[in-house]
Design an enzyme around this catalytic site. Structure first.
Site: not given
Length: 274
Positions: A6, A79, A143, A147
């Protein structure tokens, strides 16, 4: 014991994911960019690794260490990321470049470096996206764009990795309790100067930076939802978790674009001339 790696585990969602997967019986490799955060992860009992997700040499060393210790990788969770807030033209190309380096390019770079291990284990790639990639708002353009790109590349990777038995899941969080808002607010404040044409709207910009903490879902509950999805068969391609994660995409798809823009302009003070 299944192995999970992760990225971005210093706090918030990443740390919650690390805790949840370890408690579920995974051998968790938890990465962080800063040495002090790695020390805290080591003290908590994780297999911690100092990693800049944009550093190819660091990624190669990580892949070698995983290969030597486990020979494969069952779950990769991309992440690591942050939110660049503020008017697009204030941040300019450099802010966009930095945002995409971490939120987009690193997803490909990390997955590419670990692909041989994922292929050997017929593993799963989990990309943490955002509902902001579906419902685009002002003062978060970089941002939102990053995404949206994560969504597109997740779809492409899902198709391209299928022949090798590697699955791809995208998770689109809504409002999750974390340090995201404070970090986003700090970055927004760095751009907020009286010289900006958007200075009169500074409180609206600050409000957008704080939006992720609007009745947020606890990070532990989010992480538990991710674990459930990882264990699901067949693996879902898209999972939405957290407050607003379902309502906001529905809003974006149901409202006519002109009406949606009108609503957003009013909400963020963009319905008047400056």
């Amino acid at each position: 014991m299944p192995v999970a790696l992760i990225t971005g585990c210093s706090s918030g969602i990443g740390r919650a994911l690390a805790d949840t997967f370890r408690d579920a019986g995974f051998s968790v490799w938890a990465t962080a960019r800063r040495g002090e955060d790695v020390d805290l992860l080591l003290a908590a009992g994780f297999r911690a690794w100092k990693l800049d997700v944009n550093d190819a040499q660091s990624l190669a060393l990580l892949a070698e260490a995983l290969e030597a210790e486990h020979g494969g990788l069952d779950v990769l969770i991309n992440n690591a990321g942050y939110g660049a807030m503020g008017p697009l033209l204030d941040g300019g190309v450099e802010a966009m470049r930095q945002q995409f380096e971490t939120n987009v390019f690193a997803v490909v770079g990390v997955t590419r470096a670990l692909f041989p291990l994922l292929r050997r284990s017929r593993g799963l790639v989990v990309n943490i996206g955002s509902v902001s990639g579906v419902l685009v708002t002002p003062f978060a353009g970089a941002y939102c764009a990053s995404k949206a790109a994560v969504h597109a590349l997740s779809d492409a990777l899902r198709l391209e990795l299928a022949p090798f038995g590697v699955r791809v899941m995208e998770v689109q969080p809504g409002a999750i309790q974390s340090s995201f808002a404070s970090n986003a607010g700090h970055r927004a404040e760095q751009l907020l100067t009286p010289e900006s044409p958007w200075w009169p709207l500074r409180e609206n910009i600050r409000a957008r930076a704080r939006a992720s903490q609007d009745r947020p879902t606890p990070a532990s509950a989010f992480a538990a939802g991710v674990l459930r999805a990882v264990r699901q068969s067949p693996t879902p391609g898209l999972v939405r978790l957290g407050n607003g994660s379902r309502a906001l995409p529905l809003l974006a798809s149901w409202l006519p674009s002109g009406l949606l823009q009108k609503v957003l302009k009013k909400k963020f003070g963009l319905d008047r001339q400056l």
